[in-house]
Motif scaffolding. Sequence first.
Motif, PDB file in Angstrom:
ATOM      1  N   UNK A 125      42.864  30.810  40.147  1.00 15.36           N
ATOM      2  CA  UNK A 125      42.088  29.612  39.822  1.00 15.36           C
ATOM      3  C   UNK A 125      40.918  29.936  38.900  1.00 15.36           C
ATOM      4  N   UNK A 126      40.226  31.025  39.187  1.00 14.95           N
ATOM      5  CA  UNK A 126      39.078  31.444  38.383  1.00 14.95           C
ATOM      6  C   UNK A 126      39.171  32.946  38.166  1.00 14.95           C
ATOM      7  N   UNK A 127      39.767  33.380  37.060  1.00 12.75           N
ATOM      8  CA  UNK A 127      39.853  34.816  36.791  1.00 12.75           C
ATOM      9  C   UNK A 127      38.471  35.451  36.646  1.00 12.75           C
ATOM     10  N   UNK A 128      38.428  36.738  36.893  1.00 10.44           N
ATOM     11  CA  UNK A 128      37.183  37.503  36.848  1.00 10.44           C
ATOM     12  C   UNK A 128      36.416  37.273  35.552  1.00 10.44           C
ATOM     13  N   UNK A 129      37.087  37.343  34.410  1.00  3.66           N
ATOM     14  CA  UNK A 129      36.386  37.186  33.132  1.00  3.66           C
ATOM     15  C   UNK A 129      35.776  35.797  32.983  1.00  3.66           C
ATOM     16  N   UNK A 130      36.460  34.762  33.475  1.00  4.68           N
ATOM     17  CA  UNK A 130      35.909  33.403  33.399  1.00  4.68           C
ATOM     18  C   UNK A 130      34.705  33.254  34.314  1.00  4.68           C
ATOM     19  N   UNK A 131      34.778  33.835  35.512  1.00  4.35           N
ATOM     20  CA  UNK A 131      33.658  33.746  36.449  1.00  4.35           C
ATOM     21  C   UNK A 131      32.430  34.432  35.861  1.00  4.35           C
ATOM     22  N   UNK A 132      32.633  35.602  35.278  1.00  9.48           N
ATOM     23  CA  UNK A 132      31.504  36.306  34.656  1.00  9.48           C
ATOM     24  C   UNK A 132      30.909  35.456  33.545  1.00  9.48           C
ATOM     25  N   UNK A 133      31.759  34.883  32.713  1.00  8.54           N
ATOM     26  CA  UNK A 133      31.276  34.037  31.623  1.00  8.54           C
ATOM     27  C   UNK A 133      30.490  32.833  32.147  1.00  8.54           C
ATOM     28  N   UNK A 134      30.934  32.262  33.266  1.00  7.83           N
ATOM     29  CA  UNK A 134      30.253  31.095  33.839  1.00  7.83           C
ATOM     30  C   UNK A 134      28.940  31.457  34.516  1.00  7.83           C
ATOM     31  N   UNK A 135      28.811  32.692  35.003  1.00  7.08           N
ATOM     32  CA  UNK A 135      27.638  33.039  35.810  1.00  7.08           C
ATOM     33  C   UNK A 135      26.565  33.823  35.065  1.00  7.08           C
ATOM     34  N   UNK A 136      26.913  34.411  33.947  1.00 10.16           N
ATOM     35  CA  UNK A 136      25.907  35.155  33.178  1.00 10.16           C
ATOM     36  C   UNK A 136      25.275  34.274  32.115  1.00 10.16           C
ATOM     37  N   UNK A 137      24.014  34.561  31.844  1.00 13.22           N
ATOM     38  CA  UNK A 137      23.327  33.882  30.754  1.00 13.22           C
ATOM     39  C   UNK A 137      23.414  34.748  29.496  1.00 13.22           C
ATOM     40  N   UNK A 138      23.184  34.133  28.369  1.00 13.57           N
ATOM     41  CA  UNK A 138      23.209  34.820  27.089  1.00 13.57           C
ATOM     42  C   UNK A 138      22.323  36.070  27.136  1.00 13.57           C
ATOM     43  N   UNK A 139      22.869  37.195  26.695  1.00 18.21           N
ATOM     44  CA  UNK A 139      22.104  38.434  26.622  1.00 18.21           C
ATOM     45  C   UNK A 139      22.141  39.289  27.878  1.00 18.21           C
ATOM     46  N   UNK A 140      22.671  38.777  28.970  1.00 23.25           N
ATOM     47  CA  UNK A 140      22.750  39.585  30.186  1.00 23.25           C
ATOM     48  C   UNK A 140      23.877  40.610  30.053  1.00 23.25           C
ATOM     49  N   UNK A 141      23.745  41.724  30.786  1.00 26.80           N
ATOM     50  CA  UNK A 141      24.689  42.829  30.691  1.00 26.80           C
ATOM     51  C   UNK A 141      25.300  43.144  32.047  1.00 26.80           C
ATOM     52  N   UNK A 142      26.610  43.396  32.015  1.00 25.54           N
ATOM     53  CA  UNK A 142      27.344  43.790  33.214  1.00 25.54           C
ATOM     54  C   UNK A 142      27.838  45.212  33.029  1.00 25.54           C
ATOM     55  N   UNK A 143      27.598  46.048  34.020  1.00 29.82           N
ATOM     56  CA  UNK A 143      28.058  47.427  33.971  1.00 29.82           C
ATOM     57  C   UNK A 143      29.422  47.575  34.614  1.00 29.82           C
TER      58      UNK A 143
END
Length: 137
Positions: A104-122
């Motif tokens: 329903x909500x793939x990992x990449x879509x969830x990250x895109x929905x929850x991060x703001x512009x300029x934030x970084x995920x390790x």
Amino acid sequence: MAARFQTFDETSDRAASGPRVAALRAELARQGLDGFIVPRADRYQNEYVPPSDERLAWIAGFTGSAGSAVVHADRAAVFVDGRYTLQAREQIDTELFEIVHLTDTPLDQWIEMTLREGQKVGYDPWLHTVEGVVRLT
């Protein structure tokens, strides 16, 4: 007869997730990261991993053979498919982790929905395929 290569002992530790998530969040802040991806796979992309590589079970308490977690400073989620929805609810502290059906909500879509512009995920580059990193980018 004792199992020589596989054990069926319950290794989930729901109560340990709180302090572990807090420690990860402290390290994220120290490293200047806004989130971190914790996959189920090991560096060889195996479905069944040795106990020393049970990162998803360690952080979230989830012991299924497929899944991932993402921990941000203010929220976290575990991604599972339909095989594991009941097991995930039993093993994961839902006060800490949102359980997300990865179809329903793939990992990449969830990250895109929850991060703001300029934030970084390790992420640990040893634990992801090139294609997976490209998709997440």
